[in-house]
Design an enzyme around this catalytic site. Sequence first.
Site, short mmCIF file in Angstrom:
data_model
loop_
_atom_site.label_atom_id
_atom_site.label_comp_id
_atom_site.label_asym_id
_atom_site.label_seq_id
_atom_site.Cartn_x
_atom_site.Cartn_y
_atom_site.Cartn_z
N GLN A 83 68.10 99.79 -20.46
CA GLN A 83 68.79 98.62 -21.03
C GLN A 83 69.49 97.77 -19.96
OE1 GLN A 83 70.99 100.03 -24.34
NE2 GLN A 83 70.43 98.26 -25.60
N ARG B 262 61.66 99.06 -23.38
CA ARG B 262 62.82 98.74 -24.22
C ARG B 262 63.46 100.05 -24.65
NH1 ARG B 262 62.06 93.27 -25.76
NH2 ARG B 262 63.57 92.28 -24.42
N TYR C 136 58.34 95.59 -30.43
CA TYR C 136 57.82 94.22 -30.30
C TYR C 136 56.93 93.91 -31.50
CZ TYR C 136 59.12 93.86 -25.38
OH TYR C 136 59.80 93.78 -24.20
N SER D 242 65.94 90.47 -21.94
CA SER D 242 67.05 90.33 -22.91
C SER D 242 68.14 89.44 -22.34
CB SER D 242 67.63 91.70 -23.27
OG SER D 242 66.74 92.39 -24.10
N ASP E 187 67.19 95.30 -18.28
CA ASP E 187 66.37 94.49 -19.18
C ASP E 187 66.62 92.99 -18.98
OD1 ASP E 187 65.04 93.33 -21.27
OD2 ASP E 187 65.90 94.61 -22.82
P1 NAD Z 1 60.20 88.67 -28.45
O1 NAD Z 1 60.77 87.70 -27.46
O2 NAD Z 1 58.99 89.44 -28.05
O3 NAD Z 1 59.87 87.89 -29.82
C1 NAD Z 1 60.87 87.13 -30.48
C2 NAD Z 1 60.79 87.38 -31.96
O4 NAD Z 1 59.62 86.76 -32.48
C3 NAD Z 1 60.72 88.85 -32.38
O5 NAD Z 1 61.80 89.15 -33.22
C4 NAD Z 1 59.38 88.92 -33.13
O6 NAD Z 1 59.43 89.82 -34.22
C5 NAD Z 1 59.20 87.49 -33.60
N1 NAD Z 1 57.82 87.18 -33.99
C6 NAD Z 1 56.66 87.47 -33.36
N2 NAD Z 1 55.60 87.02 -34.06
C7 NAD Z 1 56.11 86.40 -35.17
C8 NAD Z 1 55.50 85.74 -36.28
N3 NAD Z 1 54.18 85.63 -36.42
N4 NAD Z 1 56.33 85.23 -37.22
C9 NAD Z 1 57.68 85.35 -37.09
N5 NAD Z 1 58.30 85.97 -36.06
C10 NAD Z 1 57.52 86.49 -35.12
O7 NAD Z 1 61.32 89.68 -28.95
P2 NAD Z 1 62.53 90.32 -28.15
O8 NAD Z 1 63.67 89.41 -28.13
O9 NAD Z 1 62.02 90.80 -26.86
O10 NAD Z 1 62.87 91.55 -29.10
C11 NAD Z 1 61.86 92.37 -29.67
C12 NAD Z 1 62.48 93.63 -30.23
O11 NAD Z 1 62.92 94.48 -29.18
C13 NAD Z 1 63.71 93.41 -31.09
O12 NAD Z 1 63.68 94.35 -32.13
C14 NAD Z 1 64.84 93.72 -30.18
O13 NAD Z 1 66.02 94.09 -30.89
C15 NAD Z 1 64.24 94.89 -29.44
N6 NAD Z 1 64.90 95.13 -28.15
C16 NAD Z 1 65.26 96.42 -27.86
C17 NAD Z 1 65.87 96.68 -26.66
C18 NAD Z 1 66.27 98.07 -26.29
O14 NAD Z 1 66.15 98.95 -27.10
N7 NAD Z 1 66.73 98.31 -25.08
C19 NAD Z 1 66.11 95.65 -25.75
C20 NAD Z 1 65.72 94.35 -26.10
C21 NAD Z 1 65.11 94.11 -27.30
#
Ligand code: NAD
Length: 396
Positions: free
Chosen positions: A133, A128, A235, A139, A136
């Site tokens: 990006q 990430r 994550y 996403s 990804d």
């Molecule tokens: P994910 O699909 O792994 O999880 C979805 C959400 O579930 C997350 O927000 C996580 O905090 C939440 N979660 C997990 N356990 C939980 C619990 N017990 N109670 C409540 N919520 C819970 O997440 P994602 O969509 O892959 O995104 C994860 C992070 O990565 C985010 O901060 C996102 O902004 C970031 N991200 C960064 C990039 C990048 O920098 N290129 C790209 C994609 C995502």
Amino acid sequence: MKAGIPKEIGPGERRIAVIPDSIKQIKAAGHEVLVEAGAGIGACVSDEALQAAGATLVANAADLWAQSEIILKIQPPLQNSALAKNETDLLNEGAALVCLLRPLGNLETVKALAARKILSFSMDMMPRTTRAQRMDALSSMGTVAGYKAVLLAAGALPRLFPMLVTAAGTIAPSRVLIVGVGVAGLQAIATARRLGAIVEAYDIRPAAKEEAESLGATFIGPTLDAKETQDAQGYAKALSPEKQREGLEKLHARIKMADAVITTARVPGLPAPKLIPSEWVAEMKPGSIIVDLAADMGGNCGLTQAGKDVVEHGVTIMGPVRLAATLPVHASQMYSKNIAAFFLHITKDGKLNLDWNDDITSGTCVTRDGRIVHAATRERIEGASPAAATGPAARS
Ligand code: NAD
């Protein structure tokens, strides 16, 4: 290289991994592109459009896999019932494979790939980082699934989403609660807001608060420390039982008010956290909807059944899988950009060009030269990491 794009198989799968725009890009970089005839039909991409972009059509799956040096696809290798063979066995020994492999959940497939000396890369293990990006795919698919989840809820809810002031009286807006504010959750917030609902959002990562609020949701999560809730990649980590309880008290209080709940909570490599026990569902308003986007990983609700809609206590709990495949045109367009960017990243002058010091190349590689190089997968296969029985987060 000869890059092969097979027709995706499996229930409900309508996407194609590479669309004509990306085929042109791959061709321009000096590669040949082979596509199985009919591979684009589900995503409204005709064979003619694929050919016009420079692809060579191959009449059937067996020939496509046999003629390809690298396979670009979406799903991990599956059993091809028409050929009575697993797709892993269709790969040429020593060929390369790029897909959403989900290695931690597909241990037998990974073993078979290593045995056939396949060089495999998993798009769902993309770092990430800003540099990665555009590759990804998680996403991309999360964005599509988050949007569609809200439409499913709106379609099934026996109420309107927006507030309406009419001659026949005022209709109160629906209340939507989004649990898990990652990529899918944020898209769900935006979509529910556009439809006029009042939106609340719950997550454990402190960063999620600002993101949810910026899209117009009210954040109802606990105030926890970033170190105990998220890893270096951003994550979520599994919470201690005490911390989990702290947040869940808040969630319990709000869930009774919701008309629709969209859950997306995942922890990479582990089963989805169970956040909504069946007793809470019994307390919800009759006619309420839960759409559980973590259904493929066991679900966030105790009553979720993957791939099914169940009605309990007057509440409908939907457990859609492969939701992104229900919007195949845009899901394919986005995935295609991601996988083409990755393919061009690992090739140069028409050949593979693998820099193992590069975090994108090394971070996504699962098997290489007959070895399983993804450490967590290897450990799980060797039994050193018994914590989880299912695969990593992969909203495919
Ligand atoms: P994910 O699909 O792994 O999880 C979805 C959400 O579930 C997350 O927000 C996580 O905090 C939440 N979660 C997990 N356990 C939980 C619990 N017990 N109670 C409540 N919520 C819970 O997440 P994602 O969509 O892959 O995104 C994860 C992070 O990565 C985010 O901060 C996102 O902004 C970031 N991200 C960064 C990039 C990048 O920098 N290129 C790209 C994609 C995502």
